[in-house]
Design a protein around this motif. Structure first.
Motif, PDB file in Angstrom:
ATOM      1  N   PHE A 199       0.859  -1.187   0.000  1.00 61.70           N
ATOM      2  CA  PHE A 199       0.000   0.000   0.000  1.00 61.70           C
ATOM      3  C   PHE A 199       0.894   1.235   0.000  1.00 61.70           C
ATOM      4  CE2 PHE A 199      -2.574  -3.225   2.197  1.00 61.70           C
ATOM      5  CZ  PHE A 199      -3.773  -3.150   1.483  1.00 61.70           C
ATOM      6  N   THR A 200       0.601   2.192  -0.873  1.00 56.55           N
ATOM      7  CA  THR A 200       1.366   3.442  -0.895  1.00 56.55           C
ATOM      8  C   THR A 200       0.519   4.644  -0.509  1.00 56.55           C
ATOM      9  OG1 THR A 200       0.957   3.668  -3.273  1.00 56.55           O
ATOM     10  CG2 THR A 200       3.013   2.592  -2.610  1.00 56.55           C
ATOM     11  N   ALA A 201      -0.733   4.420  -0.135  1.00 57.73           N
ATOM     12  CA  ALA A 201      -1.606   5.512   0.304  1.00 57.73           C
ATOM     13  C   ALA A 201      -2.707   4.940   1.184  1.00 57.73           C
ATOM     14  CB  ALA A 201      -2.219   6.239  -0.892  1.00 57.73           C
ATOM     15  N   ALA A 202      -3.042   5.672   2.249  1.00 57.40           N
ATOM     16  CA  ALA A 202      -4.091   5.215   3.160  1.00 57.40           C
ATOM     17  C   ALA A 202      -5.433   4.989   2.461  1.00 57.40           C
ATOM     18  CB  ALA A 202      -4.241   6.199   4.319  1.00 57.40           C
ATOM     19  N   PRO A 203      -5.851   5.836   1.502  1.00 58.71           N
ATOM     20  CA  PRO A 203      -7.129   5.585   0.826  1.00 58.71           C
ATOM     21  C   PRO A 203      -7.181   4.240   0.114  1.00 58.71           C
ATOM     22  CG  PRO A 203      -6.443   7.838   0.447  1.00 58.71           C
ATOM     23  CD  PRO A 203      -5.294   7.150   1.107  1.00 58.71           C
ATOM     24  N   ALA A 204      -6.030   3.718  -0.321  1.00 59.63           N
ATOM     25  CA  ALA A 204      -6.010   2.402  -0.964  1.00 59.63           C
ATOM     26  C   ALA A 204      -6.391   1.315   0.038  1.00 59.63           C
ATOM     27  CB  ALA A 204      -4.635   2.126  -1.558  1.00 59.63           C
ATOM     28  N   VAL A 233       3.852  -1.061   3.802  1.00 56.65           N
ATOM     29  CA  VAL A 233       3.357   0.298   3.556  1.00 56.65           C
ATOM     30  C   VAL A 233       4.546   1.219   3.332  1.00 56.65           C
ATOM     31  CG1 VAL A 233       1.266  -0.016   4.928  1.00 56.65           C
ATOM     32  CG2 VAL A 233       3.330   0.886   6.018  1.00 56.65           C
ATOM     33  N   VAL A 234       4.270   2.346   2.652  1.00 60.59           N
ATOM     34  CA  VAL A 234       5.337   3.275   2.330  1.00 60.59           C
ATOM     35  C   VAL A 234       5.694   4.190   3.503  1.00 60.59           C
ATOM     36  CG1 VAL A 234       3.928   5.168   1.446  1.00 60.59           C
ATOM     37  CG2 VAL A 234       6.154   4.707   0.408  1.00 60.59           C
ATOM     38  N   GLY A 235       4.788   4.321   4.479  1.00 65.97           N
ATOM     39  CA  GLY A 235       5.055   5.191   5.617  1.00 65.97           C
ATOM     40  C   GLY A 235       3.962   5.077   6.671  1.00 65.97           C
ATOM     41  N   PRO A 236       4.139   5.750   7.807  1.00 61.90           N
ATOM     42  CA  PRO A 236       3.198   5.622   8.927  1.00 61.90           C
ATOM     43  C   PRO A 236       1.804   6.168   8.645  1.00 61.90           C
ATOM     44  CG  PRO A 236       4.850   7.320   9.371  1.00 61.90           C
ATOM     45  CD  PRO A 236       5.302   6.593   8.153  1.00 61.90           C
ATOM     46  N   VAL A 237       1.678   7.163   7.772  1.00 55.40           N
ATOM     47  CA  VAL A 237       0.348   7.678   7.441  1.00 55.40           C
ATOM     48  C   VAL A 237      -0.460   6.604   6.724  1.00 55.40           C
ATOM     49  CG1 VAL A 237      -0.920   9.405   6.122  1.00 55.40           C
ATOM     50  CG2 VAL A 237       1.148  10.061   7.360  1.00 55.40           C
ATOM     51  N   GLY A 246      -5.721  -3.701  13.775  1.00 55.48           N
ATOM     52  CA  GLY A 246      -4.814  -4.663  14.396  1.00 55.48           C
ATOM     53  C   GLY A 246      -3.774  -5.252  13.475  1.00 55.48           C
ATOM     54  N   VAL A 247      -3.517  -4.602  12.343  1.00 52.07           N
ATOM     55  CA  VAL A 247      -2.477  -5.057  11.410  1.00 52.07           C
ATOM     56  C   VAL A 247      -1.238  -4.206  11.627  1.00 52.07           C
ATOM     57  CG1 VAL A 247      -1.826  -5.342   8.988  1.00 52.07           C
ATOM     58  CG2 VAL A 247      -4.181  -5.804   9.710  1.00 52.07           C
ATOM     59  N   ASN A 248      -0.091  -4.863  11.791  1.00 49.16           N
ATOM     60  CA  ASN A 248       1.166  -4.150  11.977  1.00 49.16           C
ATOM     61  C   ASN A 248       2.034  -4.360  10.735  1.00 49.16           C
ATOM     62  OD1 ASN A 248       0.678  -3.229  14.701  1.00 49.16           O
ATOM     63  ND2 ASN A 248       0.916  -5.366  15.328  1.00 49.16           N
ATOM     64  N   PRO A 249       1.951  -3.460   9.767  1.00 50.86           N
ATOM     65  CA  PRO A 249       2.675  -3.661   8.512  1.00 50.86           C
ATOM     66  C   PRO A 249       4.162  -3.393   8.651  1.00 50.86           C
ATOM     67  CG  PRO A 249       1.579  -1.541   8.498  1.00 50.86           C
ATOM     68  CD  PRO A 249       1.166  -2.214   9.768  1.00 50.86           C
ATOM     69  N   VAL A 250       4.930  -3.932   7.710  1.00 49.57           N
ATOM     70  CA  VAL A 250       6.342  -3.579   7.649  1.00 49.57           C
ATOM     71  C   VAL A 250       6.454  -2.235   6.951  1.00 49.57           C
ATOM     72  CG1 VAL A 250       7.110  -5.975   7.633  1.00 49.57           C
ATOM     73  CG2 VAL A 250       6.722  -4.811   5.469  1.00 49.57           C
ATOM     74  N   CYS A 251       7.404  -1.432   7.417  1.00 49.36           N
ATOM     75  CA  CYS A 251       7.521  -0.056   6.920  1.00 49.36           C
ATOM     76  C   CYS A 251       8.995   0.339   6.916  1.00 49.36           C
ATOM     77  CB  CYS A 251       6.723   0.880   7.822  1.00 49.36           C
ATOM     78  SG  CYS A 251       6.808   2.624   7.391  1.00 49.36           S
ATOM     79  N   PRO A 252       9.488   0.880   5.817  1.00 52.82           N
ATOM     80  CA  PRO A 252      10.901   1.265   5.779  1.00 52.82           C
ATOM     81  C   PRO A 252      11.176   2.500   6.618  1.00 52.82           C
ATOM     82  CG  PRO A 252       9.798   2.048   3.812  1.00 52.82           C
ATOM     83  CD  PRO A 252       8.785   1.244   4.573  1.00 52.82           C
ATOM     84  N   PHE A 255      10.566   6.930   4.047  1.00 54.09           N
ATOM     85  CA  PHE A 255       9.199   6.776   3.577  1.00 54.09           C
ATOM     86  C   PHE A 255       9.130   7.022   2.067  1.00 54.09           C
ATOM     87  CE2 PHE A 255       8.287   8.577   8.040  1.00 54.09           C
ATOM     88  CZ  PHE A 255       8.572   7.341   8.610  1.00 54.09           C
ATOM     89  N   ARG A 256       9.677   6.056   1.315  1.00 58.93           N
ATOM     90  CA  ARG A 256       9.712   6.138  -0.139  1.00 58.93           C
ATOM     91  C   ARG A 256       9.317   4.786  -0.721  1.00 58.93           C
ATOM     92  NH1 ARG A 256      10.220  10.486   1.542  1.00 58.93           N
ATOM     93  NH2 ARG A 256      11.723  12.136   1.004  1.00 58.93           N
ATOM     94  N   MET A 257       8.754   4.814  -1.926  1.00 60.38           N
ATOM     95  CA  MET A 257       8.301   3.576  -2.538  1.00 60.38           C
ATOM     96  C   MET A 257       9.456   2.596  -2.754  1.00 60.38           C
ATOM     97  SD  MET A 257       6.520   2.828  -6.187  1.00 60.38           S
ATOM     98  CE  MET A 257       8.140   2.541  -6.916  1.00 60.38           C
ATOM     99  N   GLY A 258      10.591   3.104  -3.274  1.00 61.33           N
ATOM    100  CA  GLY A 258      11.732   2.230  -3.521  1.00 61.33           C
ATOM    101  C   GLY A 258      12.236   1.565  -2.257  1.00 61.33           C
ATOM    102  N   ALA A 259      12.255   2.321  -1.154  1.00 62.25           N
ATOM    103  CA  ALA A 259      12.689   1.767   0.122  1.00 62.25           C
ATOM    104  C   ALA A 259      11.715   0.694   0.601  1.00 62.25           C
ATOM    105  CB  ALA A 259      12.816   2.885   1.158  1.00 62.25           C
TER     106      ALA A 259
END
Length: 269
Positions: A199-204, A233-237, A246-252, A255-259
């Motif tokens: 996911f790269t955006a919360a609305p998605a 996810v791409v970032g905390p937002v 209750g989902v804890n995603p992995v996050c670089p 906060f960039r797509m490539g990362a």
């Protein structure tokens, strides 16, 4: 590179923007990819609603400008360049007190030769509105450049504090062009056939969950995201609506797509 590190993995991509770039990175490592955009970005050049909102801003010069994203600010100004009125709009915005949601917004503002008056404590629109309220908006025209799915409650808070609010929505989200792909994604998530999802955006995220509940399968999708599938996810937002279920995603860390792509590839090995 074709190292086949992900040869047995299926990765779903929910983005509508730069999705092929993500897919190529995963496929080079041997993964199977399901492209299933859950929302669609309306191109600013063709967005009559954005043009009308811009006219509202021109009619009510802002005392305060709230910048949610650097990309959104740039898209808005680019669209105005093509449709007329850009110089007048830039002059008005540069005269306003400008508050930004994050570093990329600040970078976009400064690249225009403007100076912001403050940055939100946390990179959320709620924190951005909190900052404006703290500085004071009574009797002022406030323009807020929205991102994704706006929260009407935040606009009401500004209005209740005495502001006259004008919203602009560059890069608005709408229904995806191919809803059947979202249905397929939901079915395959529940069946345990998706090893990872990005996911790269919360609305998605919100759009996927909304569709799942519309189909009567929301609980099953939430369970799959919690237990069966690695969520990136791409970032905390972007992570916020996932954290709420209750989902804890992995996050670089960056906060960039490539990362995010690199981080997920490492997580799946």
């Amino acid at each position: 590179m074709n190292d086949q590190l992900l040869a047995d993995k299926t990765i779903a991509i929910t983005a509508s923007r730069r999705a092929e770039e993500q897919a190529g990175a995963f496929e080079r490592h041997g993964a199977r990819v399901l492209l299933a955009p859950t929302v669609r970005i309306v191109k600013t050049d063709d967005d009559a609603a954005l043009a009308a909102e811009t006219q509202q801003v021109l009619a009510h010069p802002p005392h305060v400008l709230l910048v949610a994203t650097g990309h959104g600010l740039k898209s808005w100004l680019d669209a105005t360049e093509k449709n007329g009125g850009a110089e007048r709009l830039k002059e008005m915005l540069s005269d306003a007190q400008i508050y930004v949601r994050g570093a990329k917004g600040r970078g976009a503002v400064r690249s225009l030769g403007w100076q912001d008056s403050g940055i939100a404590q946390v990179e959320t629109t709620e924190s951005l509105v909190e900052l404006a309220l703290e500085k004071g908006v009574a009797g002022k025209n406030v323009t807020i450049q929205q991102h994704g799915k706006p929260d009407p409650a935040l606009v009401k808070r500004l209005e209740d504090a005495g502001a006259t609010v004008t919203q602009v929505h560059p890069n608005r989200w709408e229904e995806p062009e191919n809803p059947a792909l979202v249905d397929e994604l939901i079915n395959r998530l529940i069946a345990g056939e998706i090893d990872a999802i990005t996911f790269t955006a919360a609305p998605a995220v919100e759009a996927l969950l909304e569709k799942a509940y519309h189909l009567g399968r929301g609980d099953e999708v939430e369970a799959a995201l919690r237990t069966e599938t690695v969520v990136a996810v791409v970032g905390p937002v972007t992570a916020e609506p996932l954290n709420a279920i209750g989902v804890n995603p992995v996050c670089p860390e960056r906060f960039r797509m490539g990362a995010m792509v690199k981080y997920l590839i490492e997580a799946l090995q």
